[in-house]
Design an enzyme around this catalytic site. Structure first.
Site, PDB file in Angstrom:
ATOM      1  CB  SER A  76      -1.071  -0.133   1.150  1.00  0.00           C
ATOM      2  OG  SER A  76      -0.261  -0.156   2.414  1.00  0.00           O
ATOM      3  CG  HIS A  88      -3.277  -0.578  -2.227  1.00  0.00           C
ATOM      4  ND1 HIS A  88      -3.812   0.596  -2.386  1.00  0.00           N
ATOM      5  CD2 HIS A  88      -3.155  -1.027  -0.885  1.00  0.00           C
ATOM      6  CE1 HIS A  88      -4.052   1.192  -1.083  1.00  0.00           C
ATOM      7  NE2 HIS A  88      -3.637   0.105  -0.166  1.00  0.00           N
ATOM      8  CE  LYS A 104      -7.469   1.112   0.343  1.00  0.00           C
ATOM      9  NZ  LYS A 104      -7.001   0.144   1.367  1.00  0.00           N
TER      10      LYS A 104
HETATM   11  C1  LIG Z   1      -6.808  -0.257   2.867  1.00  0.00           C
HETATM   12  C2  LIG Z   1      -6.490  -1.596   3.176  1.00  0.00           C
HETATM   13  C3  LIG Z   1      -6.916  -2.441   3.917  1.00  0.00           C
HETATM   14  C4  LIG Z   1      -8.370  -2.147   4.673  1.00  0.00           C
HETATM   15  O1  LIG Z   1      -9.265  -1.946   3.707  1.00  0.00           O
HETATM   16  P1  LIG Z   1     -10.789  -0.824   4.042  1.00  0.00           P
HETATM   17  O2  LIG Z   1     -11.712  -1.437   3.219  1.00  0.00           O
HETATM   18  O3  LIG Z   1     -10.364   0.710   3.797  1.00  0.00           O
HETATM   19  O4  LIG Z   1     -10.879  -1.395   5.452  1.00  0.00           O
HETATM   20  C5  LIG Z   1      -6.750  -3.672   3.951  1.00  0.00           C
HETATM   21  N1  LIG Z   1      -5.318  -3.862   3.505  1.00  0.00           N
HETATM   22  C6  LIG Z   1      -4.567  -3.161   2.724  1.00  0.00           C
HETATM   23  C7  LIG Z   1      -3.320  -3.466   2.373  1.00  0.00           C
HETATM   24  C8  LIG Z   1      -4.893  -1.692   2.490  1.00  0.00           C
HETATM   25  O5  LIG Z   1      -4.424  -1.049   1.793  1.00  0.00           O
END
Ligand SMILES: *Cc1c(COP(=O)(O)O)cnc(C)c1O
Length: 376
Positions: A184, A212, A232
């Site tokens: 991330s 991601h 995302k």
């Molecule tokens: C953003 C993220 C999460 C959490 O996801 P949400 O739906 O925002 O709670 C989990 N793992 C990674 C690698 C992330 O970047």
């Protein structure tokens, strides 16, 4: 003992002294744009959102959510095992499973809740979890909650993972190797095929966090569990895990963040489903986000981008904050990422590219980055 307020004030003072205090800002939107935002009365082009494909503004995604909101109401009303299991969940789960080429999927309230439910359901005291040094915080929280022993291998370092497996695998009952697919804060990709091979050799299960990667970097390697988020590239909200049917059936019974939490609103499911359909039908969106990221890494002499995320490492938290301010003076928004989100000494600007960015916006970013005293 201090009062609770005194205790918190002290904690904030310490965070301030280290440039690590976090504060909430209100971000407004500029009508008709998914990348321009308003902050403190000024207008900025944002390179700080994870909406890599521009789907949170897509009329098809919005309309699908609106129609479901009108038809089915604002909320699920209960956890899915009680009376909250709307028919849209099955459609969304079938789509996620098909996209990953796996039997079944289970949707959770968020990505964080997915990891927090899945890992403790599968791992226990007496087991061992091998996690990349740079995995997302919620994987660490989940591993700790599970009670299993947690061992960290150096980032993407397969020799280190192999050594840890050799030394420690034998001490534990079950073993899980877990990594981000796309990291991330670094944007690089895990060597999943090599991880799967090591897992086979040392009798371990495998899990990849595709938060991601979904919609950007194809998930090619065989792992036991894929998890990810709908917040995302899919532009909405929610989390999911994809795996063999029997694993999903087990998680429906055992994942506590699934059992004891309300289901996503039907409208959120409907938007996510529409977003996944657009994602599949229009692969040029992912290609554009990746090409823009690569244009910037090439212009700055950084390692070629492997995803829509590009780190510009600046070192100290102070330097990262200064760079963030310098970009703001050019009308550009990129967020300074500081410890503990990233390791000490690697504070950075995290740039995230979207299919919705224009060429001119990206050229302006390149020019501003070249002016930073500390960037390469
Ligand atoms: C953003 C993220 C999460 C959490 O996801 P949400 O739906 O925002 O709670 C989990 N793992 C990674 C690698 C992330 O970047």
């Amino acid at each position: 003992m201090p009062t609770l307020s005194e205790q918190c004030a002290l904690g904030l003072e310490r965070a301030d002294a280290q440039h690590l205090r976090r504060v909430l800002r209100t971000h407004g939107r500029v009508d008709g744009s998914s990348v321009e935002i308003m902050l403190d009365g000024a207008r900025y082009v944002s390179f700080a959102a994870n909406d890599y494909l521009g789907l949170r503004d897509d009329p098809r995604v919005i309309e699908a959510g609106r129609a479901a909101l009108l038809a089915y109401g604002a909320g699920a009303g209960a956890s899915r095992l009680v009376t909250g299991n709307h028919a849209l969940y099955a459609l969304l789960e079938a789509k996620l499973a098909a996209m990953k080429g796996v039997e079944a999927a289970l949707v959770f309230g968020s990505g964080y809740l997915t990891n927090l439910g899945v890992i403790p359901a599968l791992m226990d005291k007496g087991d061992v979890i091998f996690a990349d040094k740079l995995v997302h915080a919620c994987i660490i929280d989940a591993a700790q909650l599970s009670g299993a022993r947690l061992l960290r291998f150096a980032h993407n370092d397969m020799a280190h993972l192999a050594a840890l497996l050799k030394e420690h695998r034998g001490d534990s009952t079950n073993a899980l190797i877990v990594t981000d697919h796309v990291f991330s804060m670094d944007g690089d990709v895990a060597p999943l095929a090599e991880i799967a091979a090591l897992a086979k050799l040392h009798d371990a299960w495998t899990m990849a966090d595709d938060a991601h990667g979904l919609g950007i970097v194809p998930a090619a390697a065989p792992v036991d569990l894929w998890m990810g988020t709908l917040s995302k590239a899919a532009g909405g909200y929610g989390g999911y895990v994809v795996a063999a049917q029997v694993i999903i059936d087990f998680l429906i019974t055992k994942a506590r963040s699934f059992v004891f939490s309300t289901g996503l609103p039907p409208s959120v499911c409907a938007s996510a489903l529409a977003a996944l359909e657009v994602m599949e039908a229009e692969p040029q969106r992912a290609a554009r986000a990746l090409a823009l990221a690569q244009r910037v890494t090439q212009a700055l002499g950084l390692p070629l981008a492997q995803s829509a995320v590009v780190p510009v490492i600046l070192g100290t938290a102070e330097a990262a904050l200064a760079a963030q301010e310098a970009l703001k003076n050019h009308g550009l928004l990129a967020v300074a990422i500081r410890p503990p989100t990233v390791p000490p000494g690697t504070a950075r600007l995290r740039l995230a590219f979207s299919a919705a960015h224009t060429d001119a916006q990206v050229e302006a970013l390149i020019a501003a980055l070249k002016e930073l005293p500390c960037a390469r």
